[in-house]
Every structure is written in C-alpha cells, then in structure tokens.
Design a protein around this motif. Structure first.
Motif, PDB file in Angstrom:
ATOM      1  N   ARG A 218       0.839  -0.596   0.136  1.00  0.00           N
ATOM      2  CA  ARG A 218       0.411   0.081   0.249  1.00  0.00           C
ATOM      3  C   ARG A 218       0.521   1.446  -0.025  1.00  0.00           C
ATOM      4  NH1 ARG A 218      -3.547  -3.346  -0.710  1.00  0.00           N
ATOM      5  NH2 ARG A 218      -4.943  -3.925   0.269  1.00  0.00           N
TER       6      ARG A 218
ATOM      7  N   GLU B 228      -4.578  -0.245   6.617  1.00  0.00           N
ATOM      8  CA  GLU B 228      -5.637   0.371   5.776  1.00  0.00           C
ATOM      9  C   GLU B 228      -5.839   1.752   5.982  1.00  0.00           C
ATOM     10  OE1 GLU B 228      -9.574  -0.533   8.038  1.00  0.00           O
ATOM     11  OE2 GLU B 228      -9.637  -2.548   7.733  1.00  0.00           O
TER      12      GLU B 228
ATOM     13  N   GLU C  67      -2.935   3.599   0.371  1.00  0.00           N
ATOM     14  CA  GLU C  67      -4.062   2.487  -0.569  1.00  0.00           C
ATOM     15  C   GLU C  67      -2.812   1.956  -1.687  1.00  0.00           C
ATOM     16  OE1 GLU C  67      -5.329   7.215  -0.786  1.00  0.00           O
ATOM     17  OE2 GLU C  67      -3.684   7.500  -2.152  1.00  0.00           O
TER      18      GLU C  67
END
Length: 235
Positions: free
Chosen positions: A96, A229, A232
C-alpha cells in the motif's frame, strides 16, 4: 514514495529471528529490482522500517514493514516482484502507498495486535478452559510479575487486554502492543493458568499473530485499524 508491505511468516520460517528477517527482505528487495531509496552518509542503508518484531517460534499473517522507493510503482507489481523472490514460509500479502499525511513509521504506529493461541497436542488442560477464559476475561484486574531488562514489578495487565475469548480452535485475544505497553500472549496465558491454580506446561503454546493495528482514536478513545488500511493501492 512510501510503501507499506504486509507479509506472512509461516512454517519453518517461524524459527528465523527478527534481524535475519530484516536482512532477508533487504536481499529480496535487491533481487526484485525495486527502486529502493538509501540513506545518505558514509554508510548508506535501505530506508526500511519494520513494525513490532515477532518473537521466534511465532507464526503470523499480519507482519508489516515500510520502505521508501525513489519512483512510483503499481502496488500490485511490487507484490508480484517480491513474491517471485520469496522462499517457502514467506509470503507478501499486500503493498500500500502511504500518503504523506499518514506517513509515520510503522513501528511508531503500532498500538495493538490480534493473536490466536492453541495448545500443542497432549498439552491442553483437562478442565473446561473455554468457559474459564470467559470468567478470567471479566476480572476487574489481573496482576502479574512483569519482567523487563531493568526490573521486575507487579503490574495490572487487564487494561492491556482488549479482547479475550475462546475460539473454535483455541483462544483469541487482542492485546496492547507497541513501545509503551507491549503485552505478550504468553504472559496472558501464564496469568490465566495461575488464576486457575495450575501451571502452564513448557512449550505448550502455538501462537499465531493475525493482525497488527494502529490507534487512530482521539485522546482517551481507542480506535484500532490494521496498518494496511492507512495506505492505498496504486495502479
């Protein structure tokens, strides 16, 4: 570009210590030919930051480290490149991009972790531990002798146990983690057995870390989210 990697450490790799895991990923990053950034100075090193170290003998599907790349890359490609270099027992789960506003180092963000604790064959207690663990988790305080490198003192660990319950194949727990109040599942189980008036057999536990969390709650309010989380995907 800061990238947060989530990886699994399973099988025989659970016996590899944290420093060797760090060295392993340094080599994996080179083999994957990722555009990794280096520090400046006389002895440049890769810009890597690992989250809470995992104890030897513990498996996990929720390990993290951050790395800085010198150019933008699709997160899916990063996962594919790294997994092509992995040995059995090591697996990259996700990558991410961490935006600048959430770019704190993974280690400094860690506030909690999920564990599943099981008993080795032949070591489970002969009393109804699922029922007893529910009673134990409802205690107002749980005093234990907590040992550190510098001292030993009686500590109430109950505030550091966020969840504790019997699971289908063991005991599930969510515990405080990080540099301030890091609670190990072994200590919780020792306290549980002591409360039952029993002794935990040596090498009885099989421990698996399922997730590592950051606390994004306001001051005094706990709100845990997986480190994954905070980032992204990038295409």
């Amino acid at each position: 570009m800061k990238i947060r990697i989530k990886f699994a450490k399973e099988g025989v790799m659970k016996f590899v210590g944290h420093l060797d895991v760090m060295r392993y990923f340094q080599k994996a990053i080179r083999r994957a030919q990722l555009p990794i950034a280096y520090s400046e100075g006389f002895s440049p090193h890769m810009l890597l930051s690992f989250a809470s170290p995992l104890g030897v003998g513990i498996t996990s599907t929720g390990e993290y480290f951050d790395m800085v790349l010198t150019e933008s890359m699709a997160t899916k490609e990063i996962v594919e490149r790294l997994n092509q270099t992995m040995v059995e027992g090591m697996r990259v789960i996700s990558a991410r991009h961490v935006p600048d506003g959430k770019a704190s180092k993974a280690m400094s963000l860690v506030s909690g972790a999920d564990y599943l604790v099981r008993f080795r064959e032949g070591t489970a207690p002969d009393w109804d531990y699922p029922e007893k663990i529910a009673e134990f988790s409802n205690l107002p305080e749980i005093m234990v002798l907590r040992k550190t490198k510098r001292s030993e003192k009686m500590t109430d660990i109950r505030p550091w146990i966020y969840k504790l319950e019997a699971a289908k194949d063991g005991i599930s727990m969510q515990l405080s983690a990080g540099s301030v109040s890091n609670l190990k599942p072994e200590l919780v189980m020792e306290a549980f057995f002591s409360w039952m008036g029993a002794e935990l057999p040596p090498y009885a536990l099989l421990i698996h870390r399922e997730e590592v969390y950051a606390d994004i709650g306001e001051e005094g309010s706990l709100h845990l989210v997986p480190l994954e989380e905070l980032g992204e995907e990038v295409e």
